[in-house]
Design a protein around this motif. Structure first.
Motif, PDB file in Angstrom:
ATOM      1  N   VAL A   1       0.817  -1.206   0.000  1.00 33.26           N
ATOM      2  CA  VAL A   1       0.000   0.000   0.000  1.00 33.26           C
ATOM      3  C   VAL A   1       0.855   1.263   0.000  1.00 33.26           C
ATOM      4  N   MET A   2       1.975   1.228   0.702  1.00 34.67           N
ATOM      5  CA  MET A   2       2.821   2.429   0.779  1.00 34.67           C
ATOM      6  C   MET A   2       3.373   2.839  -0.578  1.00 34.67           C
ATOM      7  N   ASN A   3       3.753   1.851  -1.395  1.00 32.84           N
ATOM      8  CA  ASN A   3       4.328   2.145  -2.704  1.00 32.84           C
ATOM      9  C   ASN A   3       3.338   1.941  -3.850  1.00 32.84           C
TER      10      ASN A   3
ATOM     11  N   ILE B   1       5.930   2.169  10.897  1.00 27.61           N
ATOM     12  CA  ILE B   1       4.926   2.304   9.845  1.00 27.61           C
ATOM     13  C   ILE B   1       3.576   2.199  10.540  1.00 27.61           C
ATOM     14  N   ARG B   2       2.763   3.227  10.387  1.00 32.43           N
ATOM     15  CA  ARG B   2       1.456   3.257  11.051  1.00 32.43           C
ATOM     16  C   ARG B   2       0.350   3.016  10.041  1.00 32.43           C
ATOM     17  N   ASP B   3      -0.643   2.260  10.498  1.00 29.19           N
ATOM     18  CA  ASP B   3      -1.845   2.032   9.690  1.00 29.19           C
ATOM     19  C   ASP B   3      -2.803   3.180   9.969  1.00 29.19           C
ATOM     20  N   GLU B   4      -3.061   3.997   8.963  1.00 20.27           N
ATOM     21  CA  GLU B   4      -3.960   5.133   9.100  1.00 20.27           C
ATOM     22  C   GLU B   4      -5.114   5.010   8.100  1.00 20.27           C
ATOM     23  N   SER B   5      -5.593   3.787   7.942  1.00 20.35           N
ATOM     24  CA  SER B   5      -6.665   3.514   6.992  1.00 20.35           C
ATOM     25  C   SER B   5      -7.934   4.265   7.383  1.00 20.35           C
TER      26      SER B   5
ATOM     27  N   LEU C   1     -19.641  -0.225   2.148  1.00 17.98           N
ATOM     28  CA  LEU C   1     -18.690   0.193   3.166  1.00 17.98           C
ATOM     29  C   LEU C   1     -17.326  -0.227   2.662  1.00 17.98           C
ATOM     30  N   VAL C   2     -16.423   0.748   2.511  1.00 18.59           N
ATOM     31  CA  VAL C   2     -15.093   0.466   1.973  1.00 18.59           C
ATOM     32  C   VAL C   2     -14.027   1.022   2.909  1.00 18.59           C
ATOM     33  N   GLN C   3     -12.832   0.486   2.753  1.00 16.14           N
ATOM     34  CA  GLN C   3     -11.683   0.954   3.519  1.00 16.14           C
ATOM     35  C   GLN C   3     -10.610   1.405   2.536  1.00 16.14           C
ATOM     36  N   LEU C   4     -10.146   2.629   2.705  1.00 10.90           N
ATOM     37  CA  LEU C   4      -9.029   3.136   1.913  1.00 10.90           C
ATOM     38  C   LEU C   4      -7.760   2.850   2.712  1.00 10.90           C
ATOM     39  N   PRO C   5      -6.963   1.856   2.267  1.00  8.32           N
ATOM     40  CA  PRO C   5      -5.767   1.516   3.044  1.00  8.32           C
ATOM     41  C   PRO C   5      -4.687   2.590   2.907  1.00  8.32           C
ATOM     42  N   ILE C   6      -4.240   3.088   4.044  1.00 13.10           N
ATOM     43  CA  ILE C   6      -3.190   4.102   4.075  1.00 13.10           C
ATOM     44  C   ILE C   6      -2.155   3.661   5.098  1.00 13.10           C
ATOM     45  N   ARG C   7      -0.915   3.617   4.676  1.00 12.94           N
ATOM     46  CA  ARG C   7       0.195   3.311   5.579  1.00 12.94           C
ATOM     47  C   ARG C   7       1.193   4.466   5.461  1.00 12.94           C
ATOM     48  N   ARG C   8       1.645   4.952   6.599  1.00 13.88           N
ATOM     49  CA  ARG C   8       2.596   6.066   6.597  1.00 13.88           C
ATOM     50  C   ARG C   8       3.843   5.682   7.382  1.00 13.88           C
ATOM     51  N   PHE C   9       4.979   6.132   6.868  1.00 16.08           N
ATOM     52  CA  PHE C   9       6.265   5.877   7.500  1.00 16.08           C
ATOM     53  C   PHE C   9       6.642   7.081   8.351  1.00 16.08           C
ATOM     54  N   TYR C  10       6.995   6.825   9.607  1.00 16.03           N
ATOM     55  CA  TYR C  10       7.432   7.872  10.521  1.00 16.03           C
ATOM     56  C   TYR C  10       8.856   7.574  10.969  1.00 16.03           C
TER      57      TYR C  10
END
Length: 167
Positions: free
Chosen positions: A9-11, A103-107, A77-86
């Protein structure tokens, strides 16, 4: 195609492991639908797809590949997967605090209504019933009757599936 898959998801890419052992990376921008069948019978099928013309003022666009948790006659009902690197802050060599990158899951979850408008939601009875519009009152009554808090994905999907059967 049958094989092993990994969605990065990140890339924004999909890794396909071929039977020969080689791996191929494919840009997720080139895909319109991904269906991941379970390896064991107790696991659910996971569907990712794009929704064409969804009207929203959030970061959900027609180019977003979303995980479809439930789709029925009243919407989805959908989920937009978002992963962010800190990156961890640098610290002293003798510091007691552990500093590690993470890496945090911020979906984010969205309700897509039948009129193709979307609302960003958090899992919970009040927020979901408000976002569902006309069907929200029926969802609230169904959740109360079945003692559901609608705070987990499974409870929300079960409630929406039960509501579909009632309608």
């Amino acid at each position: 195609y049958k094989g092993q898959f990994k969605l990065d998801v990140m890339n924004n890419r999909l890794m396909v492991k071929q039977p020969t052992g080689d791996s191929i990376w494919v840009s997720a921008d080139r895909l319109s639908t991904i269906v991941l069948n379970p390896l064991t019978p107790d696991q659910p099928t996971v569907n990712f797809r794009r929704f064409g013309t969804v009207k929203t003022n959030e970061n959900l666009s027609s180019a977003s590949l979303v995980r479809v948790l439930h789709e029925g006659t009243y919407g989805a009902l959908v989920q937009l997967p978002i992963r962010r690197f800190y990156k961890a802050a640098p610290s002293d060599a003798y510091s007691l605090h552990a500093t590690t990158n993470e890496i945090r899951d911020e979906s984010v979850y969205y309700v897509i209504r039948p009129d193709q408008t979307a609302a960003k939601v958090k899992l919970g009875r009040r927020v979901l019933t408000d976002a569902m519009g006309a069907v929200g009152k029926q969802l609230d009554l169904h959740a109360k009757a079945n003692n559901l808090t609608l705070k987990s994905e499974k409870e929300v999907v079960d409630a929406l599936a039960g509501l579909s059967k009632v309608r």
